[in-house]
Design an enzyme around this catalytic site. Structure first.
Site, PDB file in Angstrom:
ATOM      1  N   HIS A  94      -7.715   1.719 -23.956  1.00 52.36           N
ATOM      2  CA  HIS A  94      -8.908   1.783 -24.808  1.00 52.36           C
ATOM      3  C   HIS A  94      -9.901   2.764 -24.221  1.00 52.36           C
ATOM      4  O   HIS A  94      -9.776   3.199 -23.075  1.00 52.36           O
ATOM      5  CB  HIS A  94      -9.579   0.401 -24.929  1.00 52.36           C
ATOM      6  N   ASP A  96     -14.256   2.773 -24.117  1.00 49.01           N
ATOM      7  CA  ASP A  96     -15.374   1.882 -24.437  1.00 49.01           C
ATOM      8  C   ASP A  96     -16.307   2.518 -25.472  1.00 49.01           C
ATOM      9  O   ASP A  96     -16.513   3.728 -25.457  1.00 49.01           O
ATOM     10  CB  ASP A  96     -16.198   1.593 -23.178  1.00 49.01           C
ATOM     11  N   HIS A 255      -8.770   4.111 -20.614  1.00 50.36           N
ATOM     12  CA  HIS A 255      -8.421   3.366 -19.403  1.00 50.36           C
ATOM     13  C   HIS A 255      -7.789   2.034 -19.769  1.00 50.36           C
ATOM     14  O   HIS A 255      -7.881   1.575 -20.910  1.00 50.36           O
ATOM     15  CB  HIS A 255      -9.627   3.198 -18.475  1.00 50.36           C
ATOM     16  N   ARG A 270     -20.003  -3.127 -13.589  1.00 46.98           N
ATOM     17  CA  ARG A 270     -19.930  -1.930 -14.441  1.00 46.98           C
ATOM     18  C   ARG A 270     -21.302  -1.564 -14.982  1.00 46.98           C
ATOM     19  O   ARG A 270     -22.008  -2.408 -15.516  1.00 46.98           O
ATOM     20  CB  ARG A 270     -18.972  -2.201 -15.611  1.00 46.98           C
TER      21      ARG A 270
HETATM   22  C1  SIN Z   1     -12.971  -1.936 -18.305  1.00 49.02           C
HETATM   23  O1  SIN Z   1     -12.200  -1.819 -19.245  1.00 49.02           O
HETATM   24  O2  SIN Z   1     -14.136  -1.555 -18.362  1.00 49.02           O
HETATM   25  C2  SIN Z   1     -12.489  -2.605 -17.034  1.00 49.02           C
HETATM   26  C3  SIN Z   1     -11.763  -1.691 -16.127  1.00 49.02           C
HETATM   27  C4  SIN Z   1     -11.285  -2.419 -14.901  1.00 49.02           C
HETATM   28  O3  SIN Z   1     -11.620  -3.582 -14.710  1.00 49.02           O
HETATM   29  O4  SIN Z   1     -10.580  -1.826 -14.090  1.00 49.02           O
END
Ligand code: SIN
Length: 279
Positions: A94, A96, A255, A270
């Protein structure tokens, strides 16, 4: 500071302390980020305040409306899998915020608690995905737009795999599930606002259809684009260590957080940075 291009996607930046950057180092980091789409740092010692200060050097912070926030720092979203949980956040390809009219520029992810093994994150370059398409497909998708939606992921506490769980009592971040979730459209191929390069801008999590195509034609084209974009040659698997930081661009990468560490806790912090409309 040393910059090393990685196989598949991204670059690793070493011999730098991101708490104390000179203007020249900051410029080099900005350029590497624009060129590679995702950059990685090792051996950093960031407090929450340092994390926020670093992110702010790239733009205003987006307070996530779906994720649980850090209890003292609303700027920091928790990407958490408790050891009893089976599902994780981001466990599929995906990018974000493509469901926003002005998708977030990117995120700075800091490892806070890692499993003994597993929990790597894959990143795929959508610059490479676009560049390596055959010419007929490039012609077909030039000028097309796609619809992006968050309703099927965040639209209710029940189907919100990011937030609705026993740890949060079904609560979701700083919003209610009924908050407006408007579908948006973006070009299928964008010109990246920082690099000026073309990137493929559809993703399996949030893109729901190609505008103007019937369901069958839309699904066929999206499946073809996804199969191409997720080729291992376009991706890098990042192995987290204590002190690791990843900073990705949502417009030029996908990612995928691997969910292969059941029985262990993984906590990441994050911070997401505001973006702009895409053309
Ligand atoms: C995410 O999709 O923001 C998480 C990425 C991760 O936890 O490595």
């Amino acid at each position: 500071m040393q910059i090393t291009s990685l196989d598949g996607a991204g670059a690793e930046i070493t011999r730098v302390d991101i708490r104390q950057l000179s203007e020249a180092e900051l410029d080099a980091i900005r350029q590497t980020y624009a060129d590679h789409g995702v950059i990685f740092f090792r051996d950093q010692s960031l407090t929450e305040d340092d994390h926020i200060a670093f992110a702010r050097r790239f733009g205003p912070i987006n307070i996530n409306r779906f994720f649980l926030a850090h209890e003292r720092y609303p700027e920091i979203a928790l990407v958490l899998k408790e050891k009893e949980r089976k599902t994780n956040i981001g466990g599929g390809w995906h990018t974000d915020h493509s469901y926003d009219a002005e998708p977030a520029m990117g995120s700075v992810l800091v490892a806070r608690q890692l499993p003994d093994a597993g929990g790597d994150t894959w990143f795929a370059s959508m610059y490479t995905a676009y560049d390596t398409l055959d010419e007929a497909t490039k012609e077909e998708i030039a000028g097309l737009r796609a619809v992006h939606s968050a309703k099927h992921i965040f639209g209710s506490a029940e189907n919100n795999f990011y937030k609705a769980n026993e740890d949060t009592g079904g609560r979701i971040g700083n919003t209610s599930a009924a908050d407006a979730l408007q579908d948006v459209t973006h070009p299928v191929v964008i010109t990246h606002p920082l690099s000026g390069k073309k990137a493929l801008y559809v993703n399996p999590a949030f893109t729901t259809r190609i505008e103007g195509y019937d369901d069958d034609a839309s699904n066929a084209l999206l499946m073809r684009l996804y199969a191409h974009a997720m080729k291992p040659d376009h991706a890098h698997r990042f192995k987290w260590r204590p002190g690791s930081v990843a900073f990705w661009d949502n417009r030029s990468t996908w990612h995928w957080a691997m969910n292969d560490y059941h029985g262990e806790r993984r906590l990441m912090h994050r911070i997401t940075i505001e973006g702009c409309a895409l053309n």
